[in-house]
Enzyme design. Sequence first.
Site, short mmCIF file in Angstrom:
data_model
loop_
_atom_site.label_atom_id
_atom_site.label_comp_id
_atom_site.label_asym_id
_atom_site.label_seq_id
_atom_site.Cartn_x
_atom_site.Cartn_y
_atom_site.Cartn_z
N GLU B 255 -88.28 88.49 67.92
CA GLU B 255 -88.44 87.44 66.91
C GLU B 255 -89.47 86.50 67.51
O GLU B 255 -89.20 85.81 68.50
CB GLU B 255 -87.08 86.77 66.69
CG GLU B 255 -87.00 85.89 65.49
CD GLU B 255 -87.08 84.44 65.88
OE1 GLU B 255 -88.23 83.93 65.95
OE2 GLU B 255 -86.04 83.84 66.12
N CYS B 294 -89.80 77.96 65.79
CA CYS B 294 -90.51 79.17 65.38
C CYS B 294 -90.58 79.26 63.85
O CYS B 294 -91.38 80.01 63.31
CB CYS B 294 -89.90 80.41 65.99
SG CYS B 294 -88.14 80.50 65.74
#
Lengths: 681, 681
Positions: B255, B294
């Site tokens: 990720e 993120c």
Amino acid sequence: MKTKSYVYGEWVEGTGDGVQLFHAVNGSPLTSISSDGVHFSRVLDYGRETGGVALRELSIHQRAAALRALAKHLLSRKESLYAASKATGATKADAWIDIEGGIATLSGYASLSTREFSNEKFIVEGPPERLSRNNTFAARHILVSKRGVSVHINAYNFPCWGMLEKIAPSLVAGVPVVVKPASDSAYLTCAMVQEIVASRILPEGSLQLICGSTGDLLDHLSEQDVVTFTGSASTGRMLRSHPNIISKSIPFNMEADSLNSCILGESVSVTDPEFSLFIEEVAKEMTIKAGQKCTAIRRIIVPAAMLHEVQNALVKRLSRVVIGDPEEEGVHMGPLLGAAQKKDVHANVLALAKHCEIVAGGDENFELVGKAACKGAFYPPTLLLCKNPLEVDAPHSIEVFGPVSTLMPYNNIEEAITLVAMGRGSLVSSVFTYNNEEAASLILESAAWHGRMLVINRDCAEESTGHGSPLPNLVHGGPGRAGGGEELGGVRAVKHYMQRTSIQASPDTLMAITREYMSGATTTHTDIHPFRKYFEELLIGESLVTHRRTVTEADIVNFGCLTGDHFYAHFDEIAARDSLFGKRVAHGYFIISAAAGMFVEPAPGPVLANYGLENLRFIEPVGIGDTIRAKLTAKKKIKKDKRPGEDQATGVVVWDVEVSNQDNKIVALYDILTLVVQKQA
Amino acid sequence: MKTKSYVYGEWVEGTGDGVQLFHAVNGSPLTSISSDGVHFSRVLDYGRETGGVALRELSIHQRAAALRALAKHLLSRKESLYAASKATGATKADAWIDIEGGIATLSGYASLSTREFSNEKFIVEGPPERLSRNNTFAARHILVSKRGVSVHINAYNFPCWGMLEKIAPSLVAGVPVVVKPASDSAYLTCAMVQEIVASRILPEGSLQLICGSTGDLLDHLSEQDVVTFTGSASTGRMLRSHPNIISKSIPFNMEADSLNSCILGESVSVTDPEFSLFIEEVAKEMTIKAGQKCTAIRRIIVPAAMLHEVQNALVKRLSRVVIGDPEEEGVHMGPLLGAAQKKDVHANVLALAKHCEIVAGGDENFELVGKAACKGAFYPPTLLLCKNPLEVDAPHSIEVFGPVSTLMPYNNIEEAITLVAMGRGSLVSSVFTYNNEEAASLILESAAWHGRMLVINRDCAEESTGHGSPLPNLVHGGPGRAGGGEELGGVRAVKHYMQRTSIQASPDTLMAITREYMSGATTTHTDIHPFRKYFEELLIGESLVTHRRTVTEADIVNFGCLTGDHFYAHFDEIAARDSLFGKRVAHGYFIISAAAGMFVEPAPGPVLANYGLENLRFIEPVGIGDTIRAKLTAKKKIKKDKRPGEDQATGVVVWDVEVSNQDNKIVALYDILTLVVQKQA
């Protein structure tokens, strides 16, 4: 003549000499193969721009219908494919698995995709996710077609099935394919692709074929592409670590040859049917396709006490295998694909023989039937014996891709489990036992190392599809040495070519995106009862709120007497007082029956039948004197094609039903499934 | 003092000087960190042998109960964690996301695992797969715990949430974890692990912590291990191509930070609520955690006609952001984690500024609140403008991991879709519009590039969880640049740590393995009615065949009159003749009600209620004069723990019900769900 590639809408013959291929049985030159001169970036662009766009214009059911038509077409052309397969050395039985097994996988995907998915261009997965107290903000998961191509790099042993089992889920997913068969048997894949292209059933650009090397194909892949690979672990490792695949996080699914095992249970004696079933299955899996199968049995794990009997029985059984030209009467096993394969097999047998004893085969002393047969590519069924398999790694790590397997003893069930795991990941393992406790513990302790496992006994052997056969609806693949991938498995493989996305929004927005009503979304209402509307006329969210009905003691009595259900919660004032409900309550079945009584339209209309009901939950009890009403909302529509022999085209309409009481509390919640006629049909 | 690792049951201080860490706000030295001297192969072995074995002895519900207890415990210790989080520069709101958001994820997994899975050590997935004509050979899919450890390599921005969101599904799956937080904020992860270890709630060996580098950890991974990574794409690439991970096909879930976008719909005008909601969300996502997220919004995509208004509104809104020591009253945004991070952010802003115009921030001219604040780690909210975003790659590829975002115009919806895709894969994108058609087309055309998307409008904004927040029940991850992984998503993440295996066998063997009855398996019968048996006494496959009942015209009449359901198929001889059924038939609801009447035991007993019904299909119509009977079979048992306040422990029993007619044809098939009392409770 060269085997051509089918790229950017043309049959292209590679430049240069290419690689010469030979007939597996008689060794005569067959064809050559080269992809030199193919513009690989153009192949990918053509797939994405022509094939992808065309496929995404079709609904999932339309894509499935194309696969169904294609399977039918290929079946009608199967004789030419059987003829072409002879050069691979396949027996009729071998070719049947490859050709008709492959076509069956295609039609299997057509059926399961029509059955399991809605007739949309995307998939809605799972129920709505509630995210907020007042349900103004919720979520759903959807899957949409990846915007790239899927590149399938296949193995030589199944030139047809290997292609079809992968293109089927990709095409259903709306993702065009580029097929790159292993060169050694690419001519057979090519023969099938010629039939596919000529049929014009698939949209142009949705299938391309590269015969020869992949050139710089992988360098041109982008983030929306997908790569699948079947073949040797070493090639797989190389491809998986390709810098472009790594840097763009391109999904890479790998299915590698593995050291699959077959275990004879401790509880089985020589006279049990499971003993002979075991011997027969091992011999079969060693010799089908001359053992050139990634699912073949490479390790035969038996109780130490049975080692001698198994060895004798297997040696005897293998000695009956007739090897030779598959064209000849009575031949059981054909050649390997070529001299290179044979050389490889023999070298690996010698490597194994350093640690194991050869008890059958393993040399040039075997009879060959048929004059045309060229000794170069034939290899005899070979059985090795490893007496100390817990101490020796070779039989668990050297895979011989031919009719070769190693027998090894175990002393107790823990040892058997350890031996199985020493393969470090396999596609499949099978267990022969009639003791279900033994089966359960072997399976549950070994499943982590496998993508598929079987238990064979006298009850299921006759109908068993066998150790070696992946099936469209079952997962195929395995961890570790088997590549860590997952193919087939029904709808799972289709999803592999799609992106799963969680969508958060208001229920109304979610309804607009998914075309499914969900709780919290706005319902609409017209003066016409929704059961009087044809399939096309119904809107998602269209709703009916019924009149009310007060539930009386007489209702409970009448319902109990009519159905025979005199459960104490409905009839015994004393026991009911101490129950979960604290009082006598109406039958749950009465509530849903009375709800139907309120929403059903008596006269004939477009709704033909209520054929099912799902997800019923009784939320609140309904007591004597409570007043209920139902709300019926069109939740989901699945248009069906008119089938031959049907008068009217229909569709499935799923209705959300909420039954509530006088306090607006929901008392029961469920979906009903109805069949509704289409107007235009 | 050094931040320690918790490995093989001990707190270990790394040797050597280690890396010095500093306080983000005032720059003072804080702690140092080193994993030198940790024996990494021993860590893995300890996890596999001590933690894995202990976890696999627990059922899934027991593992979930441990998570629930752990979440409760951590919540009671949250103040010490908030205190420790101050050194990272987090505001109270930032820390709340990390600490309490993380703990909520833990309890979210406890709840969903108890709700969605049976109380077994394995998972049975999907319905039985029929494989043979006589149903002697069938299949099921099961998932079992991988026999390895999961290694979680986490990012510095969420030291608590980042750990908890990954360990929760792994522990539920029965797989022990080795957590390796990013060094820069590992002290906070360590503080939480100290609480976890001290609580002794998790089985020993199920959680280990490595503070410092991973040394040779990855070299010792084996085929049953799993690696997950959150962080920068470059580190992710390096780890993913690690030779040991490649060669053993070790699942690697990544990720990575991505260039997430936020789109203002074409239909939105300045006076619409969606306009101000958009400005507010962008400003919020730019400044929460100083943009070190993120999922933060990096690209602001707006209609060209609205560019000016958006720019003005955003600049104005950002100018109100108070930057400084989070300890001070009124501070909205704290520092970046450290000077290195600031240097990196500024360098990237300069790189972007070559192609874009800086319209707010971007330099040292900003006010700082609080004396303790050290200018080294603070950075002002910075807005860039790219006027030709279709021609310039920089704003789609340079990620600035700080309070920085780029504004870009689009001219039509196709352009907006193209711009979104130019990020080449993102974790999340949000759309602001009140037009659901616009929303649907933006979502369906862009979803392939995202793991999560939101549509925010006036209806859902108040309850929205926001652009930046992954939720336990929703998929988190994204294709391409976002790493190609998938985390969370409810049960999906649990399955990531398990092996899915298809099991083929006879129905009896499958019943023994899965502990679920399936059609074709042998049913058993005793003289005691199964509804008179306590939860523990019931055996899977235990069955009751009821007496028979002839369905009469009187039944249909009475049922119709009682329920009000006068559908023509039951009451209109003429219309019924032309219907699907060809004659008058009984109500489907009557059939299932009459079946209950045949199998229900009237007197109080262990079965407390029939609370639901699933998968009902009416297979054959029942006409006047047909004689039906029901067969009820215990299909599946789910033991529940006694909850505080409950008198009796109970369990769910799912019963398979088959109603058949005089020709032994099945007329209706369904499952009923009952709550059954446990004897020992």
